[in-house]
Motif scaffolding. Structure first.
Motif, PDB file in Angstrom:
ATOM      1  N   LEU A  44       4.679  12.988  -2.656  1.00  0.00           N
ATOM      2  CA  LEU A  44       4.255  11.590  -2.567  1.00  0.00           C
ATOM      3  C   LEU A  44       2.734  11.477  -2.618  1.00  0.00           C
ATOM      4  CD1 LEU A  44       5.222   8.678  -2.162  1.00  0.00           C
ATOM      5  CD2 LEU A  44       5.056   9.060   0.295  1.00  0.00           C
ATOM      6  N   PHE A  45       2.039  12.370  -1.918  1.00  0.00           N
ATOM      7  CA  PHE A  45       0.578  12.366  -1.917  1.00  0.00           C
ATOM      8  C   PHE A  45       0.018  12.617  -3.319  1.00  0.00           C
ATOM      9  CE2 PHE A  45      -3.351  14.915  -1.672  1.00  0.00           C
ATOM     10  CZ  PHE A  45      -4.196  13.965  -1.116  1.00  0.00           C
ATOM     11  N   LEU A  46       0.546  13.624  -3.998  1.00  0.00           N
ATOM     12  CA  LEU A  46       0.070  13.941  -5.346  1.00  0.00           C
ATOM     13  C   LEU A  46       0.382  12.813  -6.330  1.00  0.00           C
ATOM     14  CD1 LEU A  46       0.944  17.739  -5.577  1.00  0.00           C
ATOM     15  CD2 LEU A  46      -1.294  16.681  -5.206  1.00  0.00           C
ATOM     16  N   THR A  47       1.535  12.169  -6.154  1.00  0.00           N
ATOM     17  CA  THR A  47       1.872  11.017  -6.986  1.00  0.00           C
ATOM     18  C   THR A  47       0.881   9.881  -6.759  1.00  0.00           C
ATOM     19  OG1 THR A  47       4.214  11.621  -6.917  1.00  0.00           O
ATOM     20  CG2 THR A  47       3.693   9.351  -7.538  1.00  0.00           C
ATOM     21  N   VAL A  49      -2.261  10.107  -5.641  1.00  0.00           N
ATOM     22  CA  VAL A  49      -3.566  10.479  -6.199  1.00  0.00           C
ATOM     23  C   VAL A  49      -3.557  10.317  -7.717  1.00  0.00           C
ATOM     24  CG1 VAL A  49      -5.152  12.413  -6.572  1.00  0.00           C
ATOM     25  CG2 VAL A  49      -4.208  12.003  -4.301  1.00  0.00           C
ATOM     26  N   LEU A  50      -2.529  10.836  -8.357  1.00  0.00           N
ATOM     27  CA  LEU A  50      -2.433  10.752  -9.811  1.00  0.00           C
ATOM     28  C   LEU A  50      -2.365   9.295 -10.287  1.00  0.00           C
ATOM     29  CD1 LEU A  50      -2.183  12.478 -12.387  1.00  0.00           C
ATOM     30  CD2 LEU A  50       0.284  12.284 -12.137  1.00  0.00           C
ATOM     31  N   ALA A  51      -1.545   8.486  -9.635  1.00  0.00           N
ATOM     32  CA  ALA A  51      -1.417   7.078 -10.024  1.00  0.00           C
ATOM     33  C   ALA A  51      -2.739   6.345  -9.848  1.00  0.00           C
ATOM     34  CB  ALA A  51      -0.326   6.402  -9.196  1.00  0.00           C
ATOM     35  N   ASN A  52      -3.446   6.609  -8.757  1.00  0.00           N
ATOM     36  CA  ASN A  52      -4.714   5.935  -8.518  1.00  0.00           C
ATOM     37  C   ASN A  52      -5.780   6.351  -9.527  1.00  0.00           C
ATOM     38  OD1 ASN A  52      -4.977   4.103  -5.980  1.00  0.00           O
ATOM     39  ND2 ASN A  52      -3.504   5.692  -5.452  1.00  0.00           N
ATOM     40  N   SER A  56      -6.820   3.580 -12.360  1.00  0.00           N
ATOM     41  CA  SER A  56      -8.192   3.069 -12.208  1.00  0.00           C
ATOM     42  C   SER A  56      -9.030   3.312 -13.462  1.00  0.00           C
ATOM     43  CB  SER A  56      -8.869   3.693 -10.991  1.00  0.00           C
ATOM     44  OG  SER A  56      -9.034   5.079 -11.181  1.00  0.00           O
ATOM     45  N   ILE A  57      -8.629   4.268 -14.283  1.00  0.00           N
ATOM     46  CA  ILE A  57      -9.342   4.543 -15.533  1.00  0.00           C
ATOM     47  C   ILE A  57      -8.978   3.519 -16.611  1.00  0.00           C
ATOM     48  CG2 ILE A  57      -9.513   6.201 -17.431  1.00  0.00           C
ATOM     49  CD1 ILE A  57      -9.293   8.429 -15.337  1.00  0.00           C
ATOM     50  N   TRP A  63      -5.744  -1.876 -13.793  1.00  0.00           N
ATOM     51  CA  TRP A  63      -6.231  -2.531 -12.581  1.00  0.00           C
ATOM     52  C   TRP A  63      -5.211  -3.509 -12.015  1.00  0.00           C
ATOM     53  CZ3 TRP A  63     -11.291  -3.864 -15.556  1.00  0.00           C
ATOM     54  CH2 TRP A  63     -12.012  -2.682 -15.784  1.00  0.00           C
ATOM     55  N   ILE A  64      -4.415  -4.092 -12.882  1.00  0.00           N
ATOM     56  CA  ILE A  64      -3.343  -4.993 -12.426  1.00  0.00           C
ATOM     57  C   ILE A  64      -2.200  -4.187 -11.813  1.00  0.00           C
ATOM     58  CG2 ILE A  64      -1.568  -6.614 -13.229  1.00  0.00           C
ATOM     59  CD1 ILE A  64      -3.676  -7.566 -15.331  1.00  0.00           C
ATOM     60  N   LEU A  65      -1.879  -3.051 -12.430  1.00  0.00           N
ATOM     61  CA  LEU A  65      -0.761  -2.222 -11.961  1.00  0.00           C
ATOM     62  C   LEU A  65      -1.097  -1.394 -10.721  1.00  0.00           C
ATOM     63  CD1 LEU A  65       0.702  -0.930 -15.338  1.00  0.00           C
ATOM     64  CD2 LEU A  65       1.588  -2.755 -13.869  1.00  0.00           C
ATOM     65  N   LEU A  66      -2.363  -1.160 -10.463  1.00  0.00           N
ATOM     66  CA  LEU A  66      -2.774  -0.309  -9.340  1.00  0.00           C
ATOM     67  C   LEU A  66      -2.258  -0.806  -7.986  1.00  0.00           C
ATOM     68  CD1 LEU A  66      -4.300   2.241  -8.598  1.00  0.00           C
ATOM     69  CD2 LEU A  66      -6.378   0.885  -8.472  1.00  0.00           C
ATOM     70  N   PRO A  67      -2.409  -2.082  -7.638  1.00  0.00           N
ATOM     71  CA  PRO A  67      -1.864  -2.526  -6.342  1.00  0.00           C
ATOM     72  C   PRO A  67      -0.342  -2.429  -6.275  1.00  0.00           C
ATOM     73  CG  PRO A  67      -3.296  -4.214  -7.303  1.00  0.00           C
ATOM     74  CD  PRO A  67      -3.158  -3.126  -8.299  1.00  0.00           C
ATOM     75  N   ILE A  68       0.318  -2.636  -7.403  1.00  0.00           N
ATOM     76  CA  ILE A  68       1.783  -2.519  -7.436  1.00  0.00           C
ATOM     77  C   ILE A  68       2.194  -1.067  -7.203  1.00  0.00           C
ATOM     78  CG2 ILE A  68       3.825  -2.798  -8.903  1.00  0.00           C
ATOM     79  CD1 ILE A  68       2.211  -5.126 -10.277  1.00  0.00           C
ATOM     80  N   ALA A  69       1.484  -0.145  -7.828  1.00  0.00           N
ATOM     81  CA  ALA A  69       1.777   1.282  -7.642  1.00  0.00           C
ATOM     82  C   ALA A  69       1.527   1.698  -6.194  1.00  0.00           C
ATOM     83  CB  ALA A  69       0.926   2.121  -8.587  1.00  0.00           C
ATOM     84  N   ASN A  70       0.440   1.214  -5.607  1.00  0.00           N
ATOM     85  CA  ASN A  70       0.150   1.551  -4.209  1.00  0.00           C
ATOM     86  C   ASN A  70       1.182   0.958  -3.252  1.00  0.00           C
ATOM     87  OD1 ASN A  70      -2.092   3.256  -4.470  1.00  0.00           O
ATOM     88  ND2 ASN A  70      -3.416   1.498  -4.830  1.00  0.00           N
ATOM     89  N   LEU A  71       1.671  -0.217  -3.561  1.00  0.00           N
ATOM     90  CA  LEU A  71       2.741  -0.809  -2.762  1.00  0.00           C
ATOM     91  C   LEU A  71       4.012   0.036  -2.872  1.00  0.00           C
ATOM     92  CD1 LEU A  71       3.719  -3.129  -0.981  1.00  0.00           C
ATOM     93  CD2 LEU A  71       4.356  -4.337  -3.077  1.00  0.00           C
ATOM     94  N   ALA A  72       4.325   0.492  -4.072  1.00  0.00           N
ATOM     95  CA  ALA A  72       5.496   1.353  -4.274  1.00  0.00           C
ATOM     96  C   ALA A  72       5.349   2.666  -3.509  1.00  0.00           C
ATOM     97  CB  ALA A  72       5.696   1.626  -5.759  1.00  0.00           C
ATOM     98  N   ILE A  73       4.140   3.222  -3.467  1.00  0.00           N
ATOM     99  CA  ILE A  73       3.878   4.458  -2.705  1.00  0.00           C
ATOM    100  C   ILE A  73       4.128   4.207  -1.218  1.00  0.00           C
ATOM    101  CG2 ILE A  73       2.086   6.120  -2.042  1.00  0.00           C
ATOM    102  CD1 ILE A  73       2.621   6.507  -4.961  1.00  0.00           C
TER     103      ILE A  73
END
Length: 102
Positions: A44-47, A49-52, A56-57, A63-73
């Motif tokens: 989960l941690f590596l996922t 880090v990789l998603a962020n 972010s790149i 940038w729109i998907l980043l908060p959704i990915a963090n919520l899923a994490i």
């Protein structure tokens, strides 16, 4: 497969594994139950880090998907904590099938 006394004695370590995956590696390395959840926590941690890093790149859409990915994490971490607290050995959805620690 997993000893019930091992599960009862190491529930706290299994819960902590989703917050700080390395703590069970140091404190409960002889517990199969705690190591299973440490593996899930590391995955989960590596996922996360990789998603962020990747999202972010990527401009705008990333940038729109980043908060959704963090919520899923966060949701996956909560699911793992609940499973550990209930003494279950249940893989996390989507990423739970990967084994990084033996």
């Amino acid at each position: 497969m997993y000893d019930s006394t091992d599960i009862q004695n190491n529930k706290a370590m299994a819960i902590i594994a989703y917050i700080l995956f390395f703590v069970p590696l140091l404190a409960a390395k002889e517990s199969k139950f705690a190591m299973y959840h440490a593996n899930q926590g590391l995955t989960l941690f590596l996922t996360a880090v990789l998603a962020n890093i990747v999202l972010s790149i990527i401009p705008i859409i990333g940038w729109i998907l980043l908060p959704i990915a963090n919520l899923a994490i966060c949701v996956l971490a909560i699911l793992g904590i609940i499973a550990a607290a209930q003494g279950q050995v249940k893989p996390l959805p989507i990423i739970g099938s990967y084994t990084l620690l033996k």
